[in-house]
Design an enzyme around this catalytic site. Structure first.
Site, PDB file in Angstrom:
ATOM      1  N   ASN A  80       0.825  -1.205   0.000  1.00 44.16           N
ATOM      2  CA  ASN A  80       0.000   0.000   0.000  1.00 44.16           C
ATOM      3  C   ASN A  80       0.865   1.263   0.000  1.00 44.16           C
ATOM      4  OD1 ASN A  80      -2.364   1.844   0.509  1.00 44.16           O
ATOM      5  ND2 ASN A  80      -3.369  -0.132   0.611  1.00 44.16           N
ATOM      6  N   ARG A  81       0.260   2.396   0.325  1.00 39.86           N
ATOM      7  CA  ARG A  81       0.925   3.680   0.067  1.00 39.86           C
ATOM      8  C   ARG A  81       1.658   4.249   1.279  1.00 39.86           C
ATOM      9  NH1 ARG A  81      -3.469   3.138  -2.757  1.00 39.86           N
ATOM     10  NH2 ARG A  81      -3.292   3.423  -5.007  1.00 39.86           N
ATOM     11  N   HIS A 106       3.414  -0.221  -2.720  1.00 44.30           N
ATOM     12  CA  HIS A 106       3.719  -1.652  -2.836  1.00 44.30           C
ATOM     13  C   HIS A 106       5.211  -1.988  -2.921  1.00 44.30           C
ATOM     14  CE1 HIS A 106      -0.466  -2.395  -2.856  1.00 44.30           C
ATOM     15  NE2 HIS A 106      -0.718  -2.352  -4.135  1.00 44.30           N
ATOM     16  N   HIS A 175      -1.602 -10.016  -3.142  1.00 42.23           N
ATOM     17  CA  HIS A 175      -2.433  -9.148  -3.970  1.00 42.23           C
ATOM     18  C   HIS A 175      -3.189  -9.935  -5.049  1.00 42.23           C
ATOM     19  CE1 HIS A 175      -3.794  -5.510  -5.829  1.00 42.23           C
ATOM     20  NE2 HIS A 175      -2.983  -4.731  -5.148  1.00 42.23           N
ATOM     21  N   SER A 176      -3.817 -11.033  -4.648  1.00 43.82           N
ATOM     22  CA  SER A 176      -4.599 -11.800  -5.622  1.00 43.82           C
ATOM     23  C   SER A 176      -5.879 -11.060  -6.007  1.00 43.82           C
ATOM     24  CB  SER A 176      -4.966 -13.169  -5.037  1.00 43.82           C
ATOM     25  OG  SER A 176      -3.827 -14.007  -5.031  1.00 43.82           O
ATOM     26  N   TYR A 177      -6.221 -11.179  -7.274  1.00 39.72           N
ATOM     27  CA  TYR A 177      -7.470 -10.625  -7.811  1.00 39.72           C
ATOM     28  C   TYR A 177      -8.420 -11.796  -8.046  1.00 39.72           C
ATOM     29  CZ  TYR A 177      -5.204  -6.151  -9.152  1.00 39.72           C
ATOM     30  OH  TYR A 177      -4.565  -4.939  -9.173  1.00 39.72           O
ATOM     31  N   ASP A 242     -11.429   1.080  -2.795  1.00 34.01           N
ATOM     32  CA  ASP A 242      -9.970   0.941  -2.717  1.00 34.01           C
ATOM     33  C   ASP A 242      -9.588   1.520  -1.359  1.00 34.01           C
ATOM     34  OD1 ASP A 242      -7.322   0.568  -3.203  1.00 34.01           O
ATOM     35  OD2 ASP A 242      -7.204   1.847  -4.977  1.00 34.01           O
ATOM     36  N   GLN A 278      -7.560  -4.242   2.848  1.00 35.74           N
ATOM     37  CA  GLN A 278      -7.856  -3.327   1.736  1.00 35.74           C
ATOM     38  C   GLN A 278      -8.834  -4.045   0.815  1.00 35.74           C
ATOM     39  OE1 GLN A 278      -6.284  -0.280   1.537  1.00 35.74           O
ATOM     40  NE2 GLN A 278      -6.660   0.429  -0.536  1.00 35.74           N
ATOM     41  N   GLU A 306      -6.811  -7.476   0.552  1.00 38.72           N
ATOM     42  CA  GLU A 306      -5.401  -7.464   0.935  1.00 38.72           C
ATOM     43  C   GLU A 306      -5.314  -7.234   2.444  1.00 38.72           C
ATOM     44  OE1 GLU A 306      -3.589  -4.439  -1.828  1.00 38.72           O
ATOM     45  OE2 GLU A 306      -5.596  -4.618  -2.655  1.00 38.72           O
TER      46      GLU A 306
HETATM   47  C1  GLA Z   1      -3.831  -1.684  -4.263  1.00 38.55           C
HETATM   48  C2  GLA Z   1      -4.032  -0.237  -4.211  1.00 38.55           C
HETATM   49  C3  GLA Z   1      -4.716   0.187  -5.459  1.00 38.55           C
HETATM   50  C4  GLA Z   1      -3.891  -0.215  -6.651  1.00 38.55           C
HETATM   51  C5  GLA Z   1      -3.645  -1.661  -6.659  1.00 38.55           C
HETATM   52  C6  GLA Z   1      -2.715  -2.066  -7.764  1.00 38.55           C
HETATM   53  O1  GLA Z   1      -4.987  -2.368  -4.103  1.00 38.55           O
HETATM   54  O2  GLA Z   1      -4.738   0.187  -3.090  1.00 38.55           O
HETATM   55  O3  GLA Z   1      -4.935   1.550  -5.446  1.00 38.55           O
HETATM   56  O4  GLA Z   1      -2.689   0.446  -6.593  1.00 38.55           O
HETATM   57  O5  GLA Z   1      -3.107  -2.057  -5.431  1.00 38.55           O
HETATM   58  O6  GLA Z   1      -3.075  -1.576  -8.997  1.00 38.55           O
END
Ligand code: GLA
Length: 341
Positions: A80-81, A106, A175-177, A242, A278, A306
């Site tokens: 994350n940020r 990340h 970070h699985s989708y 998000d 997240q 996440e």
């Molecule tokens: C996380 C962030 C999103 C984005 C994704 C990757 O979930 O919170 O904003 O950056 O990763 O694209």
């Protein structure tokens, strides 16, 4: 416990071999590569017994090397940020690469998701280890990290561990989708989500938490539901979810989220020891990648859960402590349980 197989996945020139590990239980098959600890496939049955792969990804190693959206990867040293890519530890300021607007995201340009980990088989799974050198991507201290994936029946467990030689922030997640209709399906609007959070973190225009811990009650962020994702996305400001959801009683493993897809009967339940999760509805996907089997992945074609410490915790004193000190062990666990109803 799962059957565990290992094979070669490919070669990264100048860096080495990438291996693929496959964990097979009676209900679920999970594939993991040693590049970035990436989960490349999770195959599970629907209510009729038909098997689908429920995570987004690519067919080729080449695409995973770029992987700009972190499909399936373990992200770190700090997921994350971090606002403006800066923080102060023990009176010293550290500067990270800026890779997301004005922020660090990340783990940086070459974070844990972009390197090849060492792997060894364990009962029912695989353990991946990495040495991140002092100064890696701007972070202090040499970190020894490990991620252990094990599969037992319906349950994929991910155990994260780390030690450091200097005090450093750390926050590892996967970070699985997911799309429980099967990867390549258009959207997740017909999925129902519940997240057991009484509060979430509002963010500013740069997606950094404002510092407020806001009750979810009477807001579109109250997902204690279950709530139909498509319906709720219409009520959330901006492109979608998000956001970090704040979980109570950090430290104890507890169920934090459940997603159910009625048409297939598949459900995913997530439990964790972390203080946050997240919830991300793949707002930045735009159909421009060629995914597995030629699938294109449009906006909202997946969701991520996440499990993590709260974003920008290193700069926000009221957030849970995110520093790992020499002599301490960072250790947490997340479990994904796949079932059908
Ligand atoms: C996380 C962030 C999103 C984005 C994704 C990757 O979930 O919170 O904003 O950056 O990763 O694209």
């Amino acid at each position: 416990m799962a059957l565990v197989l290992k094979e070669n996945f490919g070669e990264v020139p100048g860096e080495g071999h990438v291996e693929k590990w496959t964990l097979i239980s009676s209900n679920v098959t999970v594939e993991i590569i040693t590049l970035g600890c990436i989960i490349t496939a999770i195959k599970c049955k629907d209510k009729n017994g038909d098997v689908n792969d429920v995570v987004l990804g690519y067919d080729d190693l080449q695409d995973y090397l770029a992987n700009p959206r972190y499909f399936g990867a373990v992200v770190g040293r700090v997921a994350n940020r971090i606002a403006k890519g800066r923080f102060v530890v023990d009176g010293k300021e550290y500067k990270l690469a800026i890779n997301n607007g004005p922020n660090a995201l990340h783990g940086g340009l070459r974070g844990f998701s972009k390197v090849i980990w060492t792997s060894e088989g364990v009962e029912g799974g695989v353990r991946l280890t990495l040495t991140s050198p002092d100064g890696d991507q701007g972070y202090p201290g040499e970190v020894q990290a490990s991620v252990t994936y094990t599969l037992d029946g319906d349950t994929l467990s991910i155990q994260y561990q780390a030690r450091t030689t200097k005090t450093t922030p750390i926050n590892l997640t996967n970070h699985s989708y997911f799309n429980l209709a099967g990867q390549g399906s258009d959207d997740i609007y017909d999925h129902e989500v519940s997240i057991s959070a009484q509060a979430y973190l509002p963010v500013d225009d740069n997606m950094i938490p404002t510092g407020e811990v806001k009750p979810t009650e009477n807001t579109p962020f109250d997902l204690r539901g279950p709530v139909l994702i498509g319906q709720r996305l219409k009520e959330v400001p901006g492109p979608g979810f998000d956001h970090n959801f704040c979980l109570s009683s950090a430290g104890d493993e507890r169920v934090c989220a459940r997603v159910f897809h009625p048409a297939s009967g598949r459900s995913l339940e997530v439990s964790t020891t972390q203080p946050g999760v997240q919830f991300y509805t793949a707002n930045f996907l735009d159909g421009s990648f060629k995914g597995k089997g030629g699938a294109s992945y449009p906006k909202h074609s997946a969701f991520c859960l996440e499990t993590q410490n709260w974003p920008d915790a290193v700069n926000q004193a009221s957030f849970p402590d995110t520093l790992l000190r020499p002599g301490e062990e960072y250790r947490h666990i997340t479990r994904f349980v796949f079932s059908t109803a």
